[in-house]
Design a protein around this motif. Structure first.
Motif, short mmCIF file in Angstrom:
data_model
loop_
_atom_site.label_atom_id
_atom_site.label_comp_id
_atom_site.label_asym_id
_atom_site.label_seq_id
_atom_site.Cartn_x
_atom_site.Cartn_y
_atom_site.Cartn_z
N PRO A 306 -14.42 -13.93 32.91
CA PRO A 306 -14.42 -14.54 34.25
C PRO A 306 -13.63 -13.75 35.29
N HIS A 307 -12.41 -13.33 34.95
CA HIS A 307 -11.62 -12.63 35.96
C HIS A 307 -12.21 -11.26 36.29
N ASN A 308 -12.95 -10.67 35.34
CA ASN A 308 -13.57 -9.39 35.62
C ASN A 308 -14.82 -9.56 36.48
N ILE A 309 -15.51 -10.68 36.34
CA ILE A 309 -16.62 -10.99 37.23
C ILE A 309 -16.10 -11.17 38.66
N ALA A 310 -14.93 -11.82 38.79
CA ALA A 310 -14.31 -11.95 40.11
C ALA A 310 -13.99 -10.57 40.69
N ASN A 311 -13.47 -9.66 39.86
CA ASN A 311 -13.22 -8.30 40.32
C ASN A 311 -14.50 -7.65 40.84
N ALA A 312 -15.60 -7.84 40.09
CA ALA A 312 -16.87 -7.24 40.47
C ALA A 312 -17.38 -7.79 41.80
N LEU A 313 -17.19 -9.09 42.01
CA LEU A 313 -17.62 -9.70 43.27
C LEU A 313 -16.81 -9.16 44.44
N ALA A 314 -15.50 -8.98 44.24
CA ALA A 314 -14.66 -8.43 45.31
C ALA A 314 -15.08 -6.99 45.63
N ALA A 315 -15.32 -6.19 44.59
CA ALA A 315 -15.77 -4.81 44.82
C ALA A 315 -17.11 -4.80 45.54
#
Length: 488
Positions: A306-315
């Motif tokens: 989940p937190h890596n998906i959030a990183n991907a969305l921010a990028a």
């Protein structure tokens, strides 16, 4: 080593440093980069460092040949005639050198500020990333997306090549320029960078960290919020972390700059989010009320925690703010490979997964890591840096199969476990020798069952037992491979 002289192509605002007497604090990588760049601009540079050993003396001798003075063993007093101090990121604002500078009415800036002031008239814009956790991963994802769009870029700032070298083109040597830079900025760097104005910027999250350096959570948040100042196109924030949105509201941005949120749920207008396993954009589309652009699948994110998906969305939000097409977001995420020690799968042994997240050096990072797995045998402990573990343990209690504790402040985590998860079995490893991690992994193996995950997410710094979190993660991976070989 090179001559230290900087050759400028075209017109650069380097003359603002020419003739100044500048003191550079620290002989580290960023300090050396800044010193050489400033000397190349015609400044009279003195580097001060509190250490005095053979390595520093050798470096000082090389710098002396380049016309840069070095003072070792005394980093507290201001050299005579100093008109500006340039600090390395880690130096605390309370350092005696800076008190002396304040008393002499001398400004203190950081290497990021130097880089910003040295930018030429046609310099590449900056897409900036900060936050308590996930900065490096998000910045590298952003770089991968930008490259997939055919843009010339580099990931700089708190990672990789010193940002001064990139701005001056010294790291390429081929005369080529960049289209855009993906810039990771720490709270330390932002504290010393008052003039930086990014094209667009993201604050990923905010949680207590480095409070001994900043003095308070309010001061820490204030420095993080500097990344939004003067943004031209988009201020990207985390809808699950109200503090990041508050920073956007407080920022003084250029006319027309928009607030763009990211969420792990379905996005509203001016947001990016997730719908049925698809990353979608409702911010950079023609009709934000009724349209959404598919960007990528959750499965394209590596790893899809989940937190890596959030990183991907921010990028993705930063890339879209720069005009990158949706297909490049997908291709860039597919091409991205995470750095070591960030939720890295090491091996499966006896149907148990062993995962290395040694980079989880604070409670916020560990909470995100623990949320990605269940049931978990959690390996935790090290230097607490003044943190409290009650909230972390309470949030993870239902996911825990067992816990193995190590490190100097492991008792603090043990006490939180006794309060909030008394039924969870705990193994306390009090060894600090080089074989301690093998004992830790063996203890975790004894607690785990088939289908479980053994997760190294220490929630603490590593320097009580290891040089850094990389060495801690390497020790964990080596111990896991020993288990795997035993069973082979």
């Amino acid at each position: 080593m090179g001559s230290g002289q900087v050759t400028f192509e075209g017109t650069r605002p380097a003359d603002s440093f020419a003739g100044q007497h500048i003191t550079v604090a620290g002989l580290g990588v960023s300090g050396l980069s800044a010193a050489r760049a400033l000397a190349g601009c015609g400044a009279h540079v003195t580097v001060v460092d509190g250490g005095d050993d053979d390595t520093r003396r050798q470096t000082a001798a090389v710098l002396a040949e380049e016309g840069i003075a070095v003072r070792l063993g005394d980093a507290d007093s201001l050299p005579d005639g100093t008109g500006l101090v340039v600090t390395s990121p880690g130096w605390k604002p309370s350092s005696p050198l800076f008190a002396a500078a304040a008393a002499a009415d001398v400004d203190v800036i950081g290497d990021v500020e130097v880089a910003w002031r040295l930018r030429g008239p046609d310099a590449a814009p900056w897409l900036a990333v900060t936050g308590t956790n996930g900065k490096t991963t998000t910045t590298r994802m952003l770089g991968s997306i930008l490259r997939a769009a055919g843009l010339r870029t580099a990931e700089v700032g708190n990672i990789g090549t010193p940002i001064v070298d990139v701005v001056l083109g010294q790291e390429r040597g081929d005369g080529a320029t960049y289209d855009v830079l993906a810039v990771e900025l720490s709270s330390y760097q932002l504290h010393w960078a008052p003039s930086v104005r990014a094209h667009s910027a993201a604050v990923l999250n905010l949680a207590p960290d480095h409070l001994d350096w900043h003095g308070s959570m309010a001061a820490y948040a204030r420095d993080k919020g500097r990344v939004y100042e003067g943004n031209r196109v988009a201020c990207v924030y985390n809808t699950a972390d109200r503090a990041t949105e508050d920073l956007v509201r407080e920022a003084d941005v250029e006319e027309g700059c928009r607030a763009v949120g990211f969420t792990l749920g379905p996005p509203g207008p001016s947001q990016l989010g997730v719908v049925d396993g698809i990353l979608v954009d409702r911010a950079f589309v023609a009709d934000r009320q009724r349209q959404a652009q598919e960007l990528a699948e959750v499965a394209d994110v590596n790893p899809p925690a989940p937190h890596n998906i959030a990183n991907a969305l921010a990028a993705a939000a930063l890339a879209r703010a720069f005009g990158v097409p949706a297909a490049a977001v997908r291709d860039g995420l597919r091409a991205f490979r995470p750095d070591a020690h960030r939720i890295s799968h090491v091996a499966d042994v006896d149907s148990v997964a062993y995962v290395d997240d040694s980079k989880a050096t604070n409670t916020h990072a560990a909470e995100a890591s623990l949320a990605a797995y269940a049931p978990v045998v959690w390996i935790a402990g090290g230097l607490a840096k003044g943190a409290s573990f009650d909230e972390l343990v309470a949030s993870a209690a239902e996911r825990l199969r067992g816990v193995v504790l190590l490190g100097a402040d492991r008792a603090l985590i043990g006490q939180a476990l006794a309060r909030h998860a008394p039924e969870v079995p705990v193994v306390d490893v009090d060894r600090t020798d080089t074989g301690a991690m093998s004992a830790v992994v063996e203890a975790a193996r004894g607690l785990a069952r088939a289908g479980d995950t053994v997760l190294l997410a220490p929630a603490c710094a590593s320097m009580d037992m290891f040089t850094n979190y990389n060495e801690r993660g390497d020790a964990f991976a080596a111990a896991v491979r020993e288990l795997d070989s035993d069973g082979a």
